[in-house]
Design a protein around this motif. Sequence first.
Motif, PDB file in Angstrom:
ATOM      1  N   SER A   1      -3.222  -5.587  -7.241  1.00  0.00           N
ATOM      2  CA  SER A   1      -2.111  -5.406  -8.181  1.00  0.00           C
ATOM      3  C   SER A   1      -1.611  -3.965  -8.175  1.00  0.00           C
ATOM      4  N   ALA A   2      -2.536  -3.015  -8.203  1.00  0.00           N
ATOM      5  CA  ALA A   2      -2.149  -1.593  -8.233  1.00  0.00           C
ATOM      6  C   ALA A   2      -1.392  -1.209  -6.971  1.00  0.00           C
ATOM      7  N   VAL A   3      -1.871  -1.637  -5.814  1.00  0.00           N
ATOM      8  CA  VAL A   3      -1.167  -1.338  -4.569  1.00  0.00           C
ATOM      9  C   VAL A   3       0.219  -1.976  -4.592  1.00  0.00           C
TER      10      VAL A   3
ATOM     11  N   ARG B   1      -6.431  -9.304   0.672  1.00  0.00           N
ATOM     12  CA  ARG B   1      -7.310  -9.749  -0.417  1.00  0.00           C
ATOM     13  C   ARG B   1      -8.782  -9.716  -0.026  1.00  0.00           C
ATOM     14  N   LYS B   2      -9.068  -9.772   1.269  1.00  0.00           N
ATOM     15  CA  LYS B   2     -10.457  -9.741   1.716  1.00  0.00           C
ATOM     16  C   LYS B   2     -11.118  -8.396   1.435  1.00  0.00           C
ATOM     17  N   HIS B   3     -10.313  -7.345   1.256  1.00  0.00           N
ATOM     18  CA  HIS B   3     -10.862  -6.003   1.087  1.00  0.00           C
ATOM     19  C   HIS B   3     -10.389  -5.300  -0.183  1.00  0.00           C
TER      20      HIS B   3
ATOM     21  N   GLU C   1      -8.178   1.155   3.222  1.00  0.00           N
ATOM     22  CA  GLU C   1      -6.879   1.710   3.600  1.00  0.00           C
ATOM     23  C   GLU C   1      -6.088   0.721   4.448  1.00  0.00           C
ATOM     24  N   ARG C   2      -6.759   0.067   5.381  1.00  0.00           N
ATOM     25  CA  ARG C   2      -6.093  -0.910   6.243  1.00  0.00           C
ATOM     26  C   ARG C   2      -5.556  -2.078   5.416  1.00  0.00           C
ATOM     27  N   ALA C   3      -6.354  -2.527   4.460  1.00  0.00           N
ATOM     28  CA  ALA C   3      -5.915  -3.625   3.590  1.00  0.00           C
ATOM     29  C   ALA C   3      -4.709  -3.191   2.754  1.00  0.00           C
ATOM     30  N   ALA C   4      -4.759  -1.979   2.209  1.00  0.00           N
ATOM     31  CA  ALA C   4      -3.654  -1.475   1.401  1.00  0.00           C
ATOM     32  C   ALA C   4      -2.398  -1.284   2.244  1.00  0.00           C
TER      33      ALA C   4
ATOM     34  N   VAL D   1      -5.313  10.416  -1.854  1.00  0.00           N
ATOM     35  CA  VAL D   1      -4.939  10.409  -0.439  1.00  0.00           C
ATOM     36  C   VAL D   1      -4.377   9.040  -0.061  1.00  0.00           C
ATOM     37  N   LEU D   2      -5.021   7.962  -0.499  1.00  0.00           N
ATOM     38  CA  LEU D   2      -4.533   6.627  -0.190  1.00  0.00           C
ATOM     39  C   LEU D   2      -3.173   6.377  -0.843  1.00  0.00           C
TER      40      LEU D   2
END
Length: 169
Positions: free
Chosen positions: A141-143, A132-134, A105-108, A53-54
């Motif tokens: 890296s993956a995101v 990076r905080k989350h 999700e917000r971080a991504a 989903v993300l």
Amino acid sequence: MDETTAPHPTNTPGTPTSRSVYLDKEHPAAWRALNGLGLKAKEAAEEAGLDRVLIELLNVRISQINGCAYCLDLHVGDAVKNGESAQRLAVLPAWRDTELFTEQERAALTLAEAVTNISDARAREHEGAAARKHLTDEEFSAVSWLVITMNAFNRVSIVSQHPVRKGHG
């Protein structure tokens, strides 16, 4: 992120004086290589623990920013198939103004927007630090790889003018 089903070239209404050049059809080896990279990026995301989903949420948000109708059509459908809600998809352009998204999700999404709008170095550094905080190093890296490949897919579809067909999705 399987973009293997791009349509064949046609003359599109409203197109300037010539038909579209479908980059994927004109140079299929380059297209296959991009698809391979996209699959590896998705694999890295899944190995990092990012759920489907993300991954689709990121694909949709990146495609919204870039204005890629073809990829939006494809990935909104994939997001719904993987359990994403209509409500979250509807508010995705304004995700910062809702409480509907998790911290991960917000971080991504923060990172996705910073990498997509890469020309603003100051914002990219600030947003990257916030993400990076989350996100672990592996998730970060993956995101980033997901975003890089989705941006490439968007550009291929936009330049090729891949059409959105009625009834798809």
